[in-house]
Design a protein around this motif. Structure first.
Motif, PDB file in Angstrom:
ATOM      1  N   ASN A 332      -3.581  -8.755  -3.583  1.00  0.00           N
ATOM      2  CA  ASN A 332      -4.968  -8.283  -3.561  1.00  0.00           C
ATOM      3  C   ASN A 332      -5.058  -6.843  -4.062  1.00  0.00           C
ATOM      4  OD1 ASN A 332      -6.108 -10.675  -2.637  1.00  0.00           O
ATOM      5  ND2 ASN A 332      -5.730 -10.164  -0.489  1.00  0.00           N
ATOM      6  N   ARG A 333      -4.208  -5.989  -3.553  1.00  0.00           N
ATOM      7  CA  ARG A 333      -4.208  -4.597  -4.019  1.00  0.00           C
ATOM      8  C   ARG A 333      -3.877  -4.525  -5.509  1.00  0.00           C
ATOM      9  NH1 ARG A 333      -1.282  -0.377   0.169  1.00  0.00           N
ATOM     10  NH2 ARG A 333      -2.887  -0.405   1.781  1.00  0.00           N
ATOM     11  N   LEU A 334      -2.885  -5.281  -5.904  1.00  0.00           N
ATOM     12  CA  LEU A 334      -2.417  -5.210  -7.282  1.00  0.00           C
ATOM     13  C   LEU A 334      -3.479  -5.711  -8.257  1.00  0.00           C
ATOM     14  CD1 LEU A 334      -0.013  -4.424  -9.001  1.00  0.00           C
ATOM     15  CD2 LEU A 334       0.944  -6.711  -8.641  1.00  0.00           C
ATOM     16  N   GLU A 349      -1.365   2.681 -14.204  1.00  0.00           N
ATOM     17  CA  GLU A 349      -0.098   2.821 -13.494  1.00  0.00           C
ATOM     18  C   GLU A 349       0.256   1.525 -12.766  1.00  0.00           C
ATOM     19  OE1 GLU A 349      -0.346   6.310 -11.061  1.00  0.00           O
ATOM     20  OE2 GLU A 349       0.085   7.652 -12.757  1.00  0.00           O
ATOM     21  N   ALA A 350      -0.747   0.797 -12.272  1.00  0.00           N
ATOM     22  CA  ALA A 350      -0.496  -0.513 -11.664  1.00  0.00           C
ATOM     23  C   ALA A 350       0.036  -1.483 -12.710  1.00  0.00           C
ATOM     24  CB  ALA A 350      -1.772  -1.063 -11.036  1.00  0.00           C
ATOM     25  N   ALA A 351      -0.521  -1.422 -13.926  1.00  0.00           N
ATOM     26  CA  ALA A 351      -0.046  -2.283 -15.009  1.00  0.00           C
ATOM     27  C   ALA A 351       1.403  -1.960 -15.359  1.00  0.00           C
ATOM     28  CB  ALA A 351      -0.942  -2.112 -16.233  1.00  0.00           C
ATOM     29  N   LEU A 352       1.729  -0.663 -15.404  1.00  0.00           N
ATOM     30  CA  LEU A 352       3.100  -0.275 -15.702  1.00  0.00           C
ATOM     31  C   LEU A 352       4.044  -0.714 -14.586  1.00  0.00           C
ATOM     32  CD1 LEU A 352       5.072   1.236 -17.547  1.00  0.00           C
ATOM     33  CD2 LEU A 352       4.459   3.352 -16.342  1.00  0.00           C
ATOM     34  N   TRP A 353       3.608  -0.571 -13.346  1.00  0.00           N
ATOM     35  CA  TRP A 353       4.434  -1.017 -12.225  1.00  0.00           C
ATOM     36  C   TRP A 353       4.704  -2.519 -12.320  1.00  0.00           C
ATOM     37  CZ3 TRP A 353       4.113  -4.605  -8.349  1.00  0.00           C
ATOM     38  CH2 TRP A 353       5.062  -4.507  -7.319  1.00  0.00           C
ATOM     39  N   HIS A 430      -8.508 -15.501 -10.201  1.00  0.00           N
ATOM     40  CA  HIS A 430      -7.707 -16.717 -10.381  1.00  0.00           C
ATOM     41  C   HIS A 430      -6.221 -16.421 -10.187  1.00  0.00           C
ATOM     42  CE1 HIS A 430     -10.473 -19.883 -11.646  1.00  0.00           C
ATOM     43  NE2 HIS A 430     -11.165 -18.974 -12.328  1.00  0.00           N
ATOM     44  N   ILE A 431      -5.765 -15.282 -10.751  1.00  0.00           N
ATOM     45  CA  ILE A 431      -4.353 -14.919 -10.630  1.00  0.00           C
ATOM     46  C   ILE A 431      -3.999 -14.671  -9.162  1.00  0.00           C
ATOM     47  CG2 ILE A 431      -2.628 -13.177 -11.245  1.00  0.00           C
ATOM     48  CD1 ILE A 431      -4.153 -12.803 -13.901  1.00  0.00           C
ATOM     49  N   ALA A 432      -4.875 -13.953  -8.453  1.00  0.00           N
ATOM     50  CA  ALA A 432      -4.627 -13.674  -7.032  1.00  0.00           C
ATOM     51  C   ALA A 432      -4.566 -14.974  -6.228  1.00  0.00           C
ATOM     52  CB  ALA A 432      -5.711 -12.747  -6.480  1.00  0.00           C
ATOM     53  N   HIS A 433      -5.470 -15.900  -6.535  1.00  0.00           N
ATOM     54  CA  HIS A 433      -5.480 -17.180  -5.806  1.00  0.00           C
ATOM     55  C   HIS A 433      -4.231 -17.994  -6.129  1.00  0.00           C
ATOM     56  CE1 HIS A 433      -7.235 -20.521  -3.629  1.00  0.00           C
ATOM     57  NE2 HIS A 433      -6.906 -21.323  -4.639  1.00  0.00           N
ATOM     58  N   LEU A 434      -3.758 -17.900  -7.373  1.00  0.00           N
ATOM     59  CA  LEU A 434      -2.523 -18.600  -7.731  1.00  0.00           C
ATOM     60  C   LEU A 434      -1.371 -18.129  -6.857  1.00  0.00           C
ATOM     61  CD1 LEU A 434      -0.662 -20.266  -9.674  1.00  0.00           C
ATOM     62  CD2 LEU A 434      -0.564 -18.205 -11.116  1.00  0.00           C
ATOM     63  N   TYR A 435      -1.286 -16.821  -6.628  1.00  0.00           N
ATOM     64  CA  TYR A 435      -0.154 -16.260  -5.886  1.00  0.00           C
ATOM     65  C   TYR A 435      -0.316 -16.475  -4.384  1.00  0.00           C
ATOM     66  CZ  TYR A 435       3.631 -13.081  -4.655  1.00  0.00           C
ATOM     67  OH  TYR A 435       4.803 -12.558  -4.179  1.00  0.00           O
ATOM     68  N   ALA A 436      -1.546 -16.373  -3.889  1.00  0.00           N
ATOM     69  CA  ALA A 436      -1.772 -16.483  -2.443  1.00  0.00           C
ATOM     70  C   ALA A 436      -2.985 -17.364  -2.196  1.00  0.00           C
ATOM     71  CB  ALA A 436      -1.961 -15.096  -1.836  1.00  0.00           C
TER      72      ALA A 436
END
Length: 490
Positions: A332-334, A349-353, A430-436
């Motif tokens: 969620n944060r990411l 910076e989140a993208a680089l992380w 959608h990406i967040a829901h895929l992961y969690a």
């Protein structure tokens, strides 16, 4: 007089003081003794011709002697030439075409040409008076008055172009509008030095904002500011609080004031403002203590911007932000940080992380983590205004990934591309829901695309994400990448 004239022509900007000072002082003495005498016009232009040398003798007795002699000559010859009948005098043409102070002085009549060959208006005492005021103002800004309020057309164009850029509505390529002011003129008068620093200070905020993609501009601005610091000693001045210019809030207004400082007619504009109670004196504008503070602030801001925009940024501290105690992603944060325009620095910076985390996990890392991180990289390349340093690193990871992903076809006949109405926010949901999946409900249907987990994890879709991310960055930073490849090849 012929012998003295020959000595004048030997005095140049690089002359040794022990050789040049006696010549200049003798010319100033003769002019001050008879400012309306028979030789006053020639003596005036002798001093005007030697002014580029005098510019390098700041604070020396020769500077004050020349300014005083030129001031006396201007007053006397104005009176002497009253009623000359000339509609105009050539010195005003030079003010209209002024470039820099040193180059502008080169337009004055040449004392090596016999006086009887001069144009009548050129030899007129009032023309000599105009040049005397101009040269005195170049040597010591504010030391004389009576210069027409003529701002050269080129300088007016600079004011307009910088105004459009600094208001963030550039009429052309802002790189070139700023680049022309990146370094100081070769030979600096007091006012030209002040004008350069004030313009650089006005420009540094835009140059460091990330809108300029070429690092060379920032490097040139830093080099230019550092080159003038030796002329700006780190010492206190005699000005009281409030006497230094109060720089106006808008960068375009600061730039305009800096450009005005760079021509005699522009300085008259500032003098008039000061006389009306709206601005600082020219003496305060050229105060080296004031200018040093501006130059250091601008240089330091540009250095920080180079590091932020083009350097390698640390992300180890973000592990505590984007990783949960069990080692899984805090999705969620990411995903929230990847939304553009909320916090550009945090987003990139989140993208680089995410890119570095993907690379660190390696092929044997958790498949779902790597898939999600790869999707986040693609989203960042597609929707964020990345700094070049970050984009370059993400590009390298995407290129490496492209070589390892399987090709081929899939069963998704409708393709994988989102509809035009799809936003990056929805894609990230959608990406967040895929992961969690348990963290929240699945996003609603999107134009019948059925952009579900099966589509997101499709190998062909992942390959498309990587290919599109590479293309987006390569297109966005084409010039920078080509320049870097040339540097590496050289």
């Amino acid at each position: 007089m012929t012998e003295l004239t020959e000595k004048w022509t030997d005095v140049t900007a690089g002359s040794a003081p022990e050789d040049a000072d006696p010549v200049v002082l003798e010319c100033a003495r003769l002019l001050a003794a008879e400012p309306d005498g028979e030789q006053a016009v020639l003596l005036t232009f002798g001093l005007v011709g030697m002014a580029p040398y005098v510019l390098g003798r700041r604070g020396a007795d020769v500077e004050r002697a020349v300014v005083d002699a030129l001031g006396a000559a201007a007053a006397a010859m104005d009176e002497q030439g009253r009623g000359c009948g000339h509609e105009a005098h050539p010195y005003t043409d030079s003010l209209e075409e002024w470039d820099t102070d040193v180059d502008g002085l080169l337009d004055a009549p040449d004392v090596e040409i016999p006086f009887d060959e001069w144009d009548e208006a050129e030899a007129c005492p009032r023309n000599a008076a105009g040049w005397a005021r101009t040269a005195a103002d170049v040597i010591l800004p504010g030391s004389t008055d009576g210069i027409p309020e003529i701002v050269p057309e080129d300088h007016q164009r600079y004011i307009r172009s910088l105004g459009s850029v600094l208001n963030d509505y550039p009429n052309g390529d802002p790189f070139w509008d700023l680049d022309i002011h990146a370094g100081p003129p070769g030979d600096l008068s007091r006012a030209a030095l002040a004008g350069y620093v004030v313009v650089a200070h006005a420009n540094c905020w835009y140059a460091g904002s990330g809108r300029i993609r070429q690092r060379s501009l920032l490097d040139d601005m830093i080099e230019g500011l550092e080159s003038v610091l030796p002329l700006l000693p780190d010492e206190a001045c005699a000005h009281e609080d409030g006497e230094h210019p109060a720089l106006r809030s808008g960068g375009e207004e600061q730039a305009s004031e800096g450009i005005h400082l760079q021509s005699p007619g522009g300085r008259t504009v500032l003098r008039e403002e000061h006389a009306d109670g709206y601005g600082a004196s020219l003496e305060a504008w050229t105060c080296t203590t004031f200018l040093r503070a501006l130059a250091v602030e601008a240089r330091d801001h540009l250095r920080e911007a180079v590091d932020r925009l083009f350097g390698t940024r640390g992300t180890a501290h973000l592990d505590a932000v984007y990783l949960r105690p069990d080692g899984r992603l805090d999705i969620n944060r990411l995903s929230e940080r990847h939304v553009p325009f909320k916090d550009e620095t945090a987003s990139e910076e989140a993208a680089l992380w995410a890119a570095r985390r993907y690379e660190r996990l390696g092929p044997d890392g958790p498949a779902l983590d790597r898939t999600v991180l790869l999707l986040l990289m693609g989203t960042a390349a597609d929707s964020l205004e990345l700094s070049y340093g970050i984009a370059r690193e993400i590009l390298g990871i995407l290129r490496t990934t492209a070589a390892t992903l399987p090709g081929g076809a899939c069963d998704h006949a409708d393709g994988h591309g989102p509809g035009h109405e799809r936003t990056s926010d929805l894609r990230l949901a959608h990406i967040a829901h895929l992961y969690a999946p348990d963290a929240g409900p699945a996003p609603g249907p999107d134009s019948g695309q059925g952009f579900n987990s099966e589509v997101l994890t499709c190998p062909v879709h992942l390959a498309e994400v990587v290919t599109k991310g590479i293309a987006e960055i390569e297109e966005q930073f084409e010039e920078e990448l080509e320049a870097e490849e040339e540097r590496l090849a050289g």
